[in-house]
Write a protein that holds these residues in place. Structure first.
Motif, PDB file in Angstrom:
ATOM      1  N   SER A   1     -23.482 -22.265 -28.155  1.00  0.00           N
ATOM      2  CA  SER A   1     -24.403 -23.325 -28.542  1.00  0.00           C
ATOM      3  C   SER A   1     -24.090 -23.734 -29.976  1.00  0.00           C
ATOM      4  O   SER A   1     -23.687 -22.907 -30.798  1.00  0.00           O
ATOM      5  CB  SER A   1     -25.860 -22.871 -28.416  1.00  0.00           C
ATOM      6  N   LYS A   2     -24.246 -25.024 -30.247  1.00  0.00           N
ATOM      7  CA  LYS A   2     -23.980 -25.545 -31.586  1.00  0.00           C
ATOM      8  C   LYS A   2     -25.280 -25.518 -32.381  1.00  0.00           C
ATOM      9  O   LYS A   2     -26.325 -25.951 -31.904  1.00  0.00           O
ATOM     10  CB  LYS A   2     -23.432 -26.972 -31.521  1.00  0.00           C
ATOM     11  N   LEU A   3     -25.198 -24.983 -33.605  1.00  0.00           N
ATOM     12  CA  LEU A   3     -26.380 -24.775 -34.427  1.00  0.00           C
ATOM     13  C   LEU A   3     -26.506 -25.824 -35.525  1.00  0.00           C
ATOM     14  O   LEU A   3     -25.506 -26.246 -36.110  1.00  0.00           O
ATOM     15  CB  LEU A   3     -26.343 -23.384 -35.087  1.00  0.00           C
ATOM     16  N   THR A   4     -27.735 -26.227 -35.794  1.00  0.00           N
ATOM     17  CA  THR A   4     -28.005 -27.004 -36.995  1.00  0.00           C
ATOM     18  C   THR A   4     -27.922 -26.069 -38.196  1.00  0.00           C
ATOM     19  O   THR A   4     -27.862 -24.835 -38.039  1.00  0.00           O
ATOM     20  CB  THR A   4     -29.408 -27.624 -36.942  1.00  0.00           C
TER      21      THR A   4
ATOM     22  N   GLN B   1     -30.845 -23.728 -38.028  1.00  0.00           N
ATOM     23  CA  GLN B   1     -30.650 -22.710 -36.990  1.00  0.00           C
ATOM     24  C   GLN B   1     -29.621 -21.677 -37.446  1.00  0.00           C
ATOM     25  O   GLN B   1     -29.768 -20.480 -37.172  1.00  0.00           O
ATOM     26  CB  GLN B   1     -30.205 -23.365 -35.688  1.00  0.00           C
ATOM     27  N   ALA B   2     -28.587 -22.139 -38.140  1.00  0.00           N
ATOM     28  CA  ALA B   2     -27.565 -21.220 -38.640  1.00  0.00           C
ATOM     29  C   ALA B   2     -28.189 -20.216 -39.607  1.00  0.00           C
ATOM     30  O   ALA B   2     -27.910 -19.007 -39.542  1.00  0.00           O
ATOM     31  CB  ALA B   2     -26.447 -21.992 -39.321  1.00  0.00           C
TER      32      ALA B   2
ATOM     33  N   HIS C   1     -30.401 -17.704 -37.555  1.00  0.00           N
ATOM     34  CA  HIS C   1     -29.656 -16.697 -36.797  1.00  0.00           C
ATOM     35  C   HIS C   1     -28.818 -15.805 -37.712  1.00  0.00           C
ATOM     36  O   HIS C   1     -28.534 -14.653 -37.366  1.00  0.00           O
ATOM     37  CB  HIS C   1     -28.804 -17.377 -35.725  1.00  0.00           C
TER      38      HIS C   1
ATOM     39  N   LEU D   1     -23.182 -20.376 -32.107  1.00  0.00           N
ATOM     40  CA  LEU D   1     -23.633 -19.059 -31.653  1.00  0.00           C
ATOM     41  C   LEU D   1     -22.949 -18.787 -30.323  1.00  0.00           C
ATOM     42  O   LEU D   1     -23.085 -19.579 -29.373  1.00  0.00           O
ATOM     43  CB  LEU D   1     -25.154 -19.045 -31.473  1.00  0.00           C
TER      44      LEU D   1
ATOM     45  N   THR E   1     -30.808 -29.195 -24.495  1.00  0.00           N
ATOM     46  CA  THR E   1     -31.557 -28.253 -25.327  1.00  0.00           C
ATOM     47  C   THR E   1     -32.234 -27.204 -24.463  1.00  0.00           C
ATOM     48  O   THR E   1     -32.982 -27.524 -23.543  1.00  0.00           O
ATOM     49  CB  THR E   1     -32.612 -28.985 -26.176  1.00  0.00           C
TER      50      THR E   1
ATOM     51  N   LEU F   1     -31.821 -24.064 -28.395  1.00  0.00           N
ATOM     52  CA  LEU F   1     -30.409 -24.175 -28.738  1.00  0.00           C
ATOM     53  C   LEU F   1     -29.745 -25.325 -27.987  1.00  0.00           C
ATOM     54  O   LEU F   1     -30.085 -25.599 -26.826  1.00  0.00           O
ATOM     55  CB  LEU F   1     -29.688 -22.866 -28.412  1.00  0.00           C
TER      56      LEU F   1
ATOM     57  N   ALA G   1     -36.775 -23.048 -36.867  1.00  0.00           N
ATOM     58  CA  ALA G   1     -35.469 -23.192 -36.223  1.00  0.00           C
ATOM     59  C   ALA G   1     -35.188 -22.064 -35.232  1.00  0.00           C
ATOM     60  O   ALA G   1     -34.128 -22.049 -34.602  1.00  0.00           O
ATOM     61  CB  ALA G   1     -34.365 -23.227 -37.283  1.00  0.00           C
TER      62      ALA G   1
END
Length: 528
Positions: A356-359, A362-363, A366, A422, A462, A468, A522
């Motif tokens: 999954s690609k994180l903003t 979100q990065a 995590h 992620l 999403t 995610l 997030a």
């Protein structure tokens, strides 16, 4: 800083034979002559570490003084010890060292970037620990050695044991960092990893003060100069996935991210050996040769060939070797700013998306969470998979608050437009015991697509529970694998399991009170 080194060296020099910066063959000769280890069929030296076959986190301390008091994130990870107790233990340790017939000293560096490297000295009671230090840190040239002045000194004396009632420690073993004296004392344990990780802890304190993000990650670079970072706890595939035949290795464990880009903190690798085979990990297998140190690896009595499948001494078998034992490396170990950052997790619940690609937010969430699953058998007493969270994917080595590192990461992601993903290398189609482990070929295909920029503009969906953004198509990966719920036969079981994991994330994140609301929001979308 220099006065500390001179004081230590002067005291030791006046009482013992201090062997400084011996060559690899000289150290191997000393190890064999002193019966500290045995020579294996591969040319490596094998040593065992007795009762301590891993780190002793409960025995690690930082001296609380006017230098450290207002900066360290004090608690169960960074336990404090008072200056008086440290000084008394320091004197007792020096007295112990004076009685040794010989000591070994290595002078080198932590950090491949000459502008930000830390000159260090490691004084060892054992020759094999000195060989370990030589292989794991950056070895100086003759010219660099002539002007070398250590700014931090590690003193390792496994035969010196503390008295907890007198010395203020928790056991006979201790790892104590004094940022005021610029000294690390290690005693009561033969596990060499304490030497490596103590300097990493030091760098995690010093580098952020120079606006450099210190990171527990591996790094490699592609043919076009594109740089990738791989974060992940044990068992997530960090070493395997970063060792790519089409990309050059910068380093496999510790890095700094500064104004000029990435640099390796170390000069070698400390690889896990459990189930190591030439077929699965040919580069590591080939790297373990003369000059390497095998730790707690069982050998065949007659052939002296390593049996990497034998865990009778410990599951934490290790090999230490210099980076130049690897074929496909960057020399020196520096590169540009990361284009792609990969967070690896081995989710045993089978509910996190495989990629999954994180903003940016979100990065940071995590990164602070540092989630994976600890599997049965990895530690004593673990009989079923357990959700594990380790801040910044390296909580045991962070002297500062995790938010310091997370905020720096967010700033650098913004500044250099790094893409963050992620990647779940764990289970799909069900939890551990029901589903199956994600195929390595699928994970490699997903990471390849991420590194090539193929996932930056693809259609995503999403995830309703974790929030995610999941790519709906990845070359070489079946579409039904990408969305976890679609891979489960029992949809209700999936929902229940996923919600349970989401709440574990939320409960763990409660301790990060300093995180902003944008970071807190997030996390997983599901909340009770």
């Amino acid at each position: 800083m220099k006065m500390v080194e001179k004081s230590l060296t002067k005291e030791i020099h006046s009482h013992v034979n201090l062997q400084e910066n011996l060559t690899v063959p000289q150290l191997v000769e000393q190890i064999l002559a002193r019966n500290e280890g045995i020579l294996t069929a591969t040319g490596a030296v094998r040593a065992t570490t007795g009762a301590y076959t891993g780190r002793s986190p409960k025995d690690k301390f930082i001296v609380k003084d006017e230098i450290s008091e207002d900066h360290i994130d004090w608690g169960t990870v960074n336990q404090d010890i008072d200056e008086s107790s440290f000084n008394k233990l320091y004197e007792k340790m020096i007295s112990h060292l004076k009685e040794r017939d010989v000591l070994y000293s290595f002078k080198g560096f932590a950090g491949a970037d000459a502008k930000y490297r830390l000159p260090i000295q490691v004084i060892n009671e054992y020759a094999w620990h000195n060989l370990f230090s030589r292989q794991l840190f950056v070895t100086p040239t003759e010219e660099e050695l002539s002007g070398h002045q250590a700014e931090f000194t590690v003193v390792s004396a496994p035969d010196f044991k503390a008295d907890p009632e007198v010395d203020g420690t928790n056991s006979e073993t201790f790892i104590i960092i004094s940022f005021k004296k610029r000294v690390v004392l290690i005693g009561g344990t033969e596990y060499a990893g304490e030497i490596k990780k103590s300097i990493f802890s030091v760098m995690n304190y010093l580098l952020p003060r120079q606006d450099i993000l210190s990171m527990h990650c591996s790094a490699n670079v592609g043919q076009e100069g594109d740089v990738a970072l791989f974060f992940g706890l044990s068992g997530t595939g960090k070493t395997t996935l970063s060792a790519d035949p089409y990309r050059r290795l910068i380093g496999d464990d510790e890095h700094g991210w500064g104004p000029n880009g990435i640099f390796n903190i170390e000069g070698g690798c400390y690889a896990k050996c459990i189930n190591l085979s030439e077929e699965k990990e040919p580069q590591i297998h080939k790297a373990i040769r003369f000059g390497s140190v095998l730790e707690n690896v069982v050998l065949d009595r007659s052939s002296r060939l390593p049996d990497y499948d034998d865990t009778s001494l410990t599951e934490n078998t290790r090999a230490a070797y210099p980076l130049d034992n690897m074929d496909n490396i960057v020399t020196p170990s520096v590169a540009g700013h990361p284009n792609t950052i990969i967070f690896l997790t081995a989710d045993a619940s089978g509910t996190l998306p495989p990629i999954s690609k994180l903003t940016k937010e979100q990065a940071m969430y995590h990164f602070l969470s540092g989630y994976t699953s600890k599997l049965a058998g990895t530690e004593r007493g673990v009989t079923e998979p357990q959700a594990t969270f380790s801040a910044c994917f390296g909580a045991p080595f962070l002297p500062l608050k995790p938010a310091v590192y997370a905020e720096m990461l967010g700033e650098k992601i913004d500044l250099h437009n790094s893409n963050v993903f992620l990647v779940n290398t764990g289970w799909t189609g069900g939890s551990y015991g029901t589903g199956q482990r994600m195929k390595l070929s699928y994970t490699r295909a997903m990471i390849h697509s991420a590194l090539e920029g193929e996932l930056n503009s693809v259609e995503t969906v999403t995830d309703e529970i974790f929030g995610l953004n999941i790519p709906l198509q990845v070359p070489g990966v079946p579409d039904e694998v990408l969305v976890p719920k679609n891979a489960w036969e029992e949809k209700e079981a999936y929902e229940e399991t996923a919600k349970s994991l989401a709440m574990k994330f939320h409960r763990n994140f409660e301790k990060f009170t300093e995180a902003g609301d944008d970071i807190k929001q997030a996390g997983p979308a599901y909340r009770v």
